[in-house]
Design a protein around this motif. Structure first.
Motif, PDB file in Angstrom:
ATOM      1  N   ARG A  99      99.476  28.890  20.356  1.00 36.34           N
ATOM      2  CA  ARG A  99      99.322  27.559  20.931  1.00 36.34           C
ATOM      3  C   ARG A  99      98.150  27.566  21.898  1.00 36.34           C
ATOM      4  NH1 ARG A  99     102.146  26.378  17.404  1.00 36.34           N
ATOM      5  NH2 ARG A  99     104.131  25.246  17.372  1.00 36.34           N
ATOM      6  N   CYS A 100      97.655  26.402  22.215  1.00 33.30           N
ATOM      7  CA  CYS A 100      96.557  26.250  23.158  1.00 33.30           C
ATOM      8  C   CYS A 100      96.950  26.808  24.526  1.00 33.30           C
ATOM      9  CB  CYS A 100      96.196  24.776  23.283  1.00 33.30           C
ATOM     10  SG  CYS A 100      95.049  24.420  24.616  1.00 33.30           S
ATOM     11  N   GLY A 101      96.085  27.662  25.073  1.00 30.06           N
ATOM     12  CA  GLY A 101      96.365  28.259  26.376  1.00 30.06           C
ATOM     13  C   GLY A 101      96.278  27.261  27.516  1.00 30.06           C
ATOM     14  N   ALA A 102      95.590  26.165  27.305  1.00 27.27           N
ATOM     15  CA  ALA A 102      95.408  25.191  28.373  1.00 27.27           C
ATOM     16  C   ALA A 102      96.557  24.186  28.439  1.00 27.27           C
ATOM     17  CB  ALA A 102      94.083  24.457  28.193  1.00 27.27           C
ATOM     18  N   CYS A 103      97.018  23.701  27.266  1.00 29.46           N
ATOM     19  CA  CYS A 103      98.012  22.625  27.299  1.00 29.46           C
ATOM     20  C   CYS A 103      99.231  22.913  26.430  1.00 29.46           C
ATOM     21  CB  CYS A 103      97.372  21.298  26.873  1.00 29.46           C
ATOM     22  SG  CYS A 103      97.107  21.169  25.095  1.00 29.46           S
ATOM     23  N   GLY A 104      99.209  23.998  25.677  1.00 28.80           N
ATOM     24  CA  GLY A 104     100.354  24.294  24.815  1.00 28.80           C
ATOM     25  C   GLY A 104     100.345  23.536  23.502  1.00 28.80           C
ATOM     26  N   GLY A 105      99.273  22.812  23.239  1.00 29.39           N
ATOM     27  CA  GLY A 105      99.184  22.028  22.009  1.00 29.39           C
ATOM     28  C   GLY A 105      98.917  22.887  20.786  1.00 29.39           C
ATOM     29  N   ARG A 106      99.037  22.291  19.595  1.00 28.33           N
ATOM     30  CA  ARG A 106      98.786  23.018  18.355  1.00 28.33           C
ATOM     31  C   ARG A 106      97.286  23.105  18.098  1.00 28.33           C
ATOM     32  NH1 ARG A 106     102.267  21.287  13.416  1.00 28.33           N
ATOM     33  NH2 ARG A 106     101.410  23.289  12.755  1.00 28.33           N
ATOM     34  N   LEU A 162      90.323  24.750  17.440  1.00 28.91           N
ATOM     35  CA  LEU A 162      90.221  23.565  18.274  1.00 28.91           C
ATOM     36  C   LEU A 162      91.644  23.084  18.571  1.00 28.91           C
ATOM     37  CD1 LEU A 162      88.065  21.350  19.147  1.00 28.91           C
ATOM     38  CD2 LEU A 162      88.703  20.188  17.031  1.00 28.91           C
ATOM     39  N   CYS A 163      91.934  22.789  19.836  1.00 28.50           N
ATOM     40  CA  CYS A 163      93.253  22.250  20.174  1.00 28.50           C
ATOM     41  C   CYS A 163      93.346  20.791  19.729  1.00 28.50           C
ATOM     42  CB  CYS A 163      93.499  22.354  21.677  1.00 28.50           C
ATOM     43  SG  CYS A 163      95.060  21.567  22.173  1.00 28.50           S
ATOM     44  N   ARG A 164      94.407  20.491  18.998  1.00 28.72           N
ATOM     45  CA  ARG A 164      94.602  19.114  18.518  1.00 28.72           C
ATOM     46  C   ARG A 164      94.905  18.148  19.657  1.00 28.72           C
ATOM     47  NH1 ARG A 164      96.130  18.977  12.900  1.00 28.72           N
ATOM     48  NH2 ARG A 164      96.257  21.078  12.052  1.00 28.72           N
ATOM     49  N   GLU A 165      95.424  18.697  20.758  1.00 27.93           N
ATOM     50  CA  GLU A 165      95.842  17.820  21.859  1.00 27.93           C
ATOM     51  C   GLU A 165      94.724  17.579  22.874  1.00 27.93           C
ATOM     52  OE1 GLU A 165      98.791  16.496  21.549  1.00 27.93           O
ATOM     53  OE2 GLU A 165      99.249  17.785  19.837  1.00 27.93           O
ATOM     54  N   CYS A 166      94.161  18.675  23.411  1.00 33.64           N
ATOM     55  CA  CYS A 166      93.198  18.515  24.514  1.00 33.64           C
ATOM     56  C   CYS A 166      91.758  18.800  24.113  1.00 33.64           C
ATOM     57  CB  CYS A 166      93.599  19.403  25.698  1.00 33.64           C
ATOM     58  SG  CYS A 166      93.279  21.167  25.424  1.00 33.64           S
ATOM     59  N   GLY A 167      91.533  19.293  22.881  1.00 33.50           N
ATOM     60  CA  GLY A 167      90.164  19.511  22.421  1.00 33.50           C
ATOM     61  C   GLY A 167      89.544  20.817  22.867  1.00 33.50           C
ATOM     62  N   GLN A 168      90.310  21.648  23.578  1.00 31.17           N
ATOM     63  CA  GLN A 168      89.816  22.965  23.999  1.00 31.17           C
ATOM     64  C   GLN A 168      89.395  23.780  22.765  1.00 31.17           C
ATOM     65  OE1 GLN A 168      90.244  24.282  27.426  1.00 31.17           O
ATOM     66  NE2 GLN A 168      89.128  26.103  26.809  1.00 31.17           N
ATOM     67  N   VAL A 169      88.262  24.488  22.862  1.00 33.64           N
ATOM     68  CA  VAL A 169      87.770  25.287  21.737  1.00 33.64           C
ATOM     69  C   VAL A 169      87.914  26.772  22.043  1.00 33.64           C
ATOM     70  CG1 VAL A 169      85.725  25.895  20.379  1.00 33.64           C
ATOM     71  CG2 VAL A 169      86.166  23.507  20.961  1.00 33.64           C
TER      72      VAL A 169
HETATM   73 ZN    ZN Z   1      95.109  22.071  24.426  1.00 27.24          ZN
END
Ligand code: ZN
Ligand code: ZN
Length: 151
Positions: A130-137, A110-117
């Protein structure tokens, strides 16, 4: 494999009696290996048994369902608790319980920033990935595959 033809062959070879209905694959069977439907006489089988355990064990599952099948049409005790069922299952060397699914754990992130799963079969390196959508952890959350039941 032509499943109905296979079941017909097992029925003749192991029971000495013909199987006159249809056998179909059912991928939704998880904890059971097969199922007998008295209202129309057909049998369902879980392809996972053949895929995960091979033909010898699958044949024992076929014998289990054929035990239900033949006893039902002979108007004998065809349910698991019936003496007729237990006796015939033993005679044909059928399997009482299907082996458990060899479930693979699915790792869910789960992305800590945008919630993408995200779901992956293998563990990933959380320090590098890192998250492919926003680069978040990302953080990990593990889930298993669901199972249903039958007979
Ligand atoms: Zn994200
Ligand atoms: Zn059964």
């Amino acid at each position: 494999m032509d499943l109905t033809k296979y079941v017909q062959a097992v029925s003749l070879e192991d029971f000495g009696k013909p199987f006159r209905h249809q056998a179909v694959w059912n991928r939704r069977l998880r904890t059971s290996g097969g199922r007998f439907f008295p209202h129309d006489g057909h049998l369902d089988f879980a392809p996972r048994i053949l895929e995960e355990y091979g033909e010898a064990l699958f044949r024992q599952i076929v014998r289990h369902e054929l035990t239900h099948y033949h006893l039902y049409f002979e108007q004998k005790g065809y349910k698991h608790g019936d003496a007729d069922f237990k006796k015939l299952l033993k005679e044909v060397d059928g399997l009482r319980y299907a082996p458990p699914p060899k479930q693979r754990t699915v790792h869910e992130y789960l992305c800590r920033e945008c919630g993408q799963v995200f779901q992956r079969q293998r563990r990933i390196n959380l320090e590098r990935m890192r998250c492919g959508a926003c680069g978040g952890r990302l953080k990990i959350r593990e889930i298993g595959l669901k199972a249903d039941d039958g007979g």
